[in-house]
Motif scaffolding. Structure first.
Motif, PDB file in Angstrom:
ATOM      1  N   SER A  63       0.821  -1.205   0.000  1.00 39.75           N
ATOM      2  CA  SER A  63       0.000   0.000   0.000  1.00 39.75           C
ATOM      3  C   SER A  63       0.863   1.265   0.000  1.00 39.75           C
ATOM      4  N   GLY A  64       1.948   1.251   0.770  1.00 44.53           N
ATOM      5  CA  GLY A  64       2.844   2.409   0.774  1.00 44.53           C
ATOM      6  C   GLY A  64       3.509   2.618  -0.566  1.00 44.53           C
ATOM      7  N   GLN A  65       3.931   1.533  -1.196  1.00 43.80           N
ATOM      8  CA  GLN A  65       4.579   1.622  -2.508  1.00 43.80           C
ATOM      9  C   GLN A  65       3.596   2.109  -3.568  1.00 43.80           C
ATOM     10  N   LEU A  66       2.359   1.637  -3.494  1.00 45.24           N
ATOM     11  CA  LEU A  66       1.328   2.095  -4.422  1.00 45.24           C
ATOM     12  C   LEU A  66       1.055   3.578  -4.240  1.00 45.24           C
ATOM     13  N   LEU A  67       1.061   4.021  -2.993  1.00 44.16           N
ATOM     14  CA  LEU A  67       0.823   5.438  -2.722  1.00 44.16           C
ATOM     15  C   LEU A  67       1.958   6.294  -3.278  1.00 44.16           C
ATOM     16  N   VAL A  68       3.185   5.822  -3.132  1.00 50.02           N
ATOM     17  CA  VAL A  68       4.332   6.537  -3.699  1.00 50.02           C
ATOM     18  C   VAL A  68       4.213   6.604  -5.217  1.00 50.02           C
ATOM     19  N   TYR A  69       3.823   5.494  -5.841  1.00 47.46           N
ATOM     20  CA  TYR A  69       3.621   5.429  -7.296  1.00 47.46           C
ATOM     21  C   TYR A  69       2.617   6.492  -7.733  1.00 47.46           C
ATOM     22  N   LEU A  70       1.479   6.543  -7.032  1.00 50.90           N
ATOM     23  CA  LEU A  70       0.438   7.506  -7.372  1.00 50.90           C
ATOM     24  C   LEU A  70       0.920   8.933  -7.165  1.00 50.90           C
ATOM     25  N   LEU A  71       1.486   9.213  -5.990  1.00 48.71           N
ATOM     26  CA  LEU A  71       1.889  10.586  -5.678  1.00 48.71           C
ATOM     27  C   LEU A  71       3.019  11.071  -6.574  1.00 48.71           C
ATOM     28  N   ALA A  72       3.921  10.167  -6.967  1.00 51.33           N
ATOM     29  CA  ALA A  72       5.037  10.569  -7.829  1.00 51.33           C
ATOM     30  C   ALA A  72       4.521  11.157  -9.132  1.00 51.33           C
ATOM     31  N   PHE A  73       3.534  10.500  -9.734  1.00 51.74           N
ATOM     32  CA  PHE A  73       3.032  11.000 -11.018  1.00 51.74           C
ATOM     33  C   PHE A  73       2.072  12.160 -10.830  1.00 51.74           C
ATOM     34  N   VAL A  74       1.389  12.224  -9.695  1.00 45.67           N
ATOM     35  CA  VAL A  74       0.573  13.408  -9.409  1.00 45.67           C
ATOM     36  C   VAL A  74       1.465  14.635  -9.329  1.00 45.67           C
ATOM     37  N   VAL A  75       2.537  14.535  -8.558  1.00 40.77           N
ATOM     38  CA  VAL A  75       3.456  15.665  -8.399  1.00 40.77           C
ATOM     39  C   VAL A  75       4.113  16.031  -9.732  1.00 40.77           C
ATOM     40  N   LEU A  76       4.609  14.996 -10.459  1.00 37.73           N
ATOM     41  CA  LEU A  76       5.260  15.248 -11.746  1.00 37.73           C
ATOM     42  C   LEU A  76       4.327  15.960 -12.710  1.00 37.73           C
ATOM     43  N   ALA A  77       3.122  15.424 -12.881  1.00 40.36           N
ATOM     44  CA  ALA A  77       2.199  15.971 -13.874  1.00 40.36           C
ATOM     45  C   ALA A  77       1.685  17.346 -13.466  1.00 40.36           C
ATOM     46  N   VAL A  78       1.284  17.490 -12.206  1.00 41.67           N
ATOM     47  CA  VAL A  78       0.725  18.773 -11.760  1.00 41.67           C
ATOM     48  C   VAL A  78       1.792  19.862 -11.785  1.00 41.67           C
ATOM     49  N   ALA A  79       2.999  19.522 -11.334  1.00 44.09           N
ATOM     50  CA  ALA A  79       4.072  20.520 -11.322  1.00 44.09           C
ATOM     51  C   ALA A  79       4.418  20.974 -12.741  1.00 44.09           C
ATOM     52  N   LEU A  80       4.512  20.023 -13.669  1.00 47.93           N
ATOM     53  CA  LEU A  80       4.847  20.387 -15.049  1.00 47.93           C
ATOM     54  C   LEU A  80       3.736  21.224 -15.669  1.00 47.93           C
ATOM     55  N   ALA A  81       2.469  20.801 -15.455  1.00 45.31           N
ATOM     56  CA  ALA A  81       1.348  21.554 -16.028  1.00 45.31           C
ATOM     57  C   ALA A  81       1.297  22.966 -15.458  1.00 45.31           C
TER      58      ALA A  81
END
Length: 888
Positions: A378-396
């Motif tokens: 569950s922790g690894q899945l959360l990191v997976y999700l948050l990593a791409f949330v941060v990447l995509a939102v920050a770039l946009a």
């Protein structure tokens, strides 16, 4: 023998796939940076332009300007060693993933039960197609399936995306692959930190404290736990790979979008991403509907959609993806559409990751029948999700200012406005579903901060979601009609005359359907009117299009399919009718599921005794007994004709097994059986005398109890949906009561299990089943006639003297629940002594529905997918033409 080598190979390939994904990510990233610095800065100015068509012109602020070709395009292509390295690394990654797939299936197929994955999900009894299902039943296998599809799509994109897009696009792809590969690494650091869960874990490694391994470290189970019985269905062979291909396809437009923002080209990504978005929406939609049809055929809640949280978690990204698709279509003319397309394209992929977190982290708990248990990821899945949330939102956010803005808002009389409204409604529908589905997540967040939440999922989830979703789709149906008229310029500026005729036709058709269909619910009326309007308007548009270029018909066809789906849903769900009404006045069961809601289930189920006809609505029903499946025999075989060898998935034929005049097995042969399933033959006699037979099944599973699955008779206008609600345990031994004896003379009357019985006669016989009667032997057979309300039954127990030994084989009647033996004959008194045992008669409790016009739903689904397919080909051809022009 423990086969450790194959598992070691598989684990090595997993590590190789992870490492090569990282190498490809870094190399593509460096290639993208190098290429970007080599390109003339004119590319920075280009995002300020909004594409106005295929004329090679662009507009900004309402003005028209000619696009200047970048100077770098005229220069020879520089050698890019990083891209070469990245390509080979990604190809090697794909080969490693394929190797992992082959290795894991090899373990499952060859029954290497020393491996925890094979032992947990497969067994020797499963046919090959269900061994394929075993592969992705577990979390590790499903992650591996996702990896495989992503790797396959990545290989295609390397060949087709073009040099300008490859490096930034594949950087995103390779990074996603690295995260996914980490989910099956199974590497432990120290005593607490685990990275991924390996499918190649040995059983003794997964269960180190099991006593059997202390006593025998080389122990290998003879058989596995087997596949979940509900997944032993042909749809489960094709539904998961289709669904995961849909998951993988959401990554393509996401990667294009990120690449476009990264390259300061927030518009140019739309054209190459559009055909992939169409194709992804088609495949994901097919996957979702396959799951619905699997539920309809396999589960017994009487439908195809239950608003289960896991169903919702896939449905929501699909809605958002369709919304993104519509905004991409208007992005060429409106910056509002472009900005929304960026947001929704990113949101689609992030929602796929969120749904993965929901279903695999264990956070749903008992809220869903589909969710996986937590494997500690569950922790690894959360990191997976948050990593791409941060990447995509920050770039946009960083690139937001480079996206052009319109000087004036879109007019209500433009097609862009109506497409945008349609996309908005789709997103609102998605938000309503995901907001409720995420209640367990809200509770966990509050718990993490020491708060106690009283939020709970709705008690009646179906009513809750339907209450909102039906109005969203009323709006969507209306918008498909108006939007198509706007798109094809049927409605001129401030003149809506073109909608008058379809509006009148809609009212006339709807009024007829409402009057003759007895629709009284105003909500149903609204959905019907909107669906008919969508059907008529899009139908008229389609007729005009196909006279010109049929390749432009994708949108109209897809919208017609949506209208048909809504009509099918309305009638099959809103007017589904229970026909198995219990009019006997008997209380069938006192179990909670039957007595709750004012004895609803007792009123809506009918009790059928073996071979005793009962009236059910217009039909006469007769339960004809239990049947099982023999692997090499078509159809079903009476269960009493085969002695099942428990735990071996084989049986011994008690008589010749014959089907359609062909003898497949002789008496005494050993037969291979399909596991667990028992089918119950129910004969339907229609008022016109025609007979059809249904075979609902029940599975007596040690882990899950009795699992009932329906059988369905499909007719053009309705389905007959039948399943068993309760049956005697098919694996239980017959429990015979204490023996009772009766001494009677010929023509005497006595009672058998509450039935009146008459001994008609006792006569000599030369034929007794299973025994040869010689010239020096003697045998007689009694004729006992048993009367019940539906007629009479004849029992013929025998009395045999052979080689001076006496035999009296019993005759068993499942219909009466009686076993009778002729034990003594007294020639002095003329009395015959019978030994009688009683047991529970064979029965089923059955429920049946009629589901009108459900085929309209399935037909509509196919038409939607056809529309998507046509549109996909059109947009891909358009992309190829533009790429060829740019190269020229």
């Amino acid at each position: 023998m423990i086969h450790t080598t194959v598992g070691q190979l598989g684990h090595f390939l997993v590590i190789l796939s992870f490492v090569t994904a990282l190498v490809a990510t870094v190399a593509y990233f460096l290639s993208a940076i190098g290429r970007r610095s080599a390109v003339n800065s004119v590319s920075v100015e280009e995002p300020q332009l909004a594409y106005a068509g295929e004329s090679g012109k662009a507009s900004f602020g309402g003005k028209t300007a000619k696009r200047k070709a970048p100077a770098a395009q005229a220069e020879p292509e520089p050698k890019d060693d990083w891209r070469t390295l990245a390509r080979w690394a990604f190809y090697l990654h794909g080969a490693a993933v394929a190797g992992v797939v082959a290795t894991l299936f090899y373990i499952v197929y060859n029954h290497y039960f020393e491996y925890h994955y094979a032992w947990s999900h497969s067994s020797r009894a499963l046919p090959v197609q269900y061994m394929i299902s075993c592969f992705w039943e577990g979390q590790e296998g499903s992650f591996l399936l996702w990896l495989f599809w992503n790797a396959s799509l990545g290989a295609v994109l390397i060949r087709t995306s073009g040099k300008q897009w490859e490096a930034p696009l594949m950087t995103v792809f390779a990074l996603v692959q690295a995260f996914l590969a980490s989910m099956i690494l199974g590497v432990v650091f120290g005593e607490t930190f685990k990275l991924g869960s390996s499918p190649f874990l040995l059983l003794k490694e997964a269960m180190p404290d099991a006593p059997i391994f202390t006593a025998d470290p080389t122990f290998v189970p003879k058989d596995g736990n087997g596949l979940n019985p509900l997944l032993q269905n042909y749809w489960m062979v094709i539904h998961p790979p289709t669904l995961f291909l849909g998951f993988a396809l959401t990554l393509v437009p996401f990667a294009y979008c990120i690449a476009g923002l990264w390259r300061n080209q927030p518009l140019e990504w739309i054209r190459p991403a559009l055909p992939w978005t169409l194709f992804g929406a088609m495949i994901l939609g097919i996957g979702i509907m396959m799951g619905g049809y699997w539920a309809y055929e396999t589960l017994n809640f009487g439908g195809y959609w239950n608003w289960d949280p896991v169903e919702n978690a896939v449905y929501v990204p699909w809605l958002v993806m369709v919304g993104a698709l519509h905004t991409m279509l208007i992005a060429k003319r409106s910056s509002t559409g472009l900005k929304t397309a960026v947001i929704l394209t990113i949101a689609t992929f992030l929602l796929i990751l969120y749904s993965t977190f929901l279903t695999r982290s264990g956070i749903l708990g008992n809220a869903s029948v589909h969710s996986f248990t937590d494997l500690g990821l569950s922790g690894q899945l959360l990191v997976y999700l948050l990593a791409f949330v941060v990447l995509a939102v920050a770039l946009a956010a960083r690139k937001w200012k480079t996206i052009p803005s319109d000087e004036q808002e879109a007019s209500v009389y433009t097609k862009e406005f109506w497409l945008f409204i349609g996309a908005t409604v789709l997103c609102l529908a998605a938000f309503q579903v995901i907001a409720t589905t995420s209640i367990p997540v809200y509770n966990k967040i509050l718990e993490a901060f020491g708060k106690v939440s009283n939020l709970a999922l709705p008690a009646d989830q179906i009513a809750h979601y339907n209450k909102f979703q039906i109005w969203f789709f009323v709006a969507i149906a209306l918008l498909t009609g108006v939007g198509q008229y706007m798109w094809w310029r049927k409605v001129e500026y401030k003149k809506w005359d073109a909608l008058v005729t379809p509006g009148i036709l809609t009212l006339l058709v709807s009024a007829g359907l409402i009057a003759f269909g007895s629709i009284k619910n105003p909500i149903y009326m609204a959905l019907l009117v909107a669906s008919v309007f969508a059907l008529i308007t899009n139908g008229s548009i389609l007729l005009g299009i196909i006279r010109g270029n049929y390749r432009l018909s994708g949108g109209a066809i897809a919208h017609i399919g949506v209208a048909l789906m809504l009509i099918g849903i309305l009638y099959s769900a809103g007017f589904s009718k229970v026909i198995s009404l219990n009019n006997s006045g008997l209380l069938i069961s006192k179990q909670e599921e039957f007595t709750k809601n004012d004895n609803k289930e007792n009123k809506e189920n009918t009790l059928l005794w073996l071979n005793q006809p009962e009236r059910m609505g217009p039909y006469q029903l007769t339960y004809r007994g239990q049947r099982i499946e023999v692997r090499d025999v078509p159809g079903y075989v009476p269960r009493k004709d085969i002695t099942v060898i428990e735990g071996d998935f084989h049986g011994i034929a008690q008589r010749d097994i014959e089907q359609n005049g062909k003898v497949y097995h002789k008496k005494g042969d050993t037969l291979a059986l399909y596991p667990e399933n028992v089918y119950y033959e129910v004969e339907y006699r229609e008022p016109n005398g025609k007979i059809f037979t249904l075979y609902p099944r029940a599975q007596a599973n040690e882990r899950m109890g009795l699992l009932a699955s329906p059988d369905i008779r499909h007719k053009a206008d309705r389905d007959m949906y039948t399943f068993v609600s309760s049956v005697p345990d098919p694996n239980a031994e017959d429990q015979w009561e204490k023996t009772e004896t009766y001494s009677v003379a010929i023509k005497d009357t006595f009672f058998l299990n509450d039935y009146v019985a008459i001994l008609d006669d006792v006569v000599r016989t030369t034929e007794v089943a299973g025994m040869e009667i010689g010239p020096n032997d003697a045998a007689v057979r009694a004729r006992v006639r048993v009367l019940d309300k539906n007629g009479e039954h004849v029992l013929s127990p025998a009395f045999i003297i052979k080689n001076r030994l006496v035999a009296h084989p019993a005759e068993v009647s499942d219909e009466l629940g009686v076993r009778i033996q002729l034990n003594e004959i007294d020639p002095r008194t003329g009395k015959f002594t019978f030994a009688v045992n009683r047991t529970q008669r064979d029965y089923i409790v059955m429920k049946a529905y009629e589901k009108p016009l459900i085929n309209v739903l399935w037909i509509g689904t196919l038409i939607v997918m056809l529309g998507f397919l046509i549109a996909t080909f059109r947009r891909y051809r358009e992309f190829v033409r533009m790429r060829e022009k740019s190269v020229a």
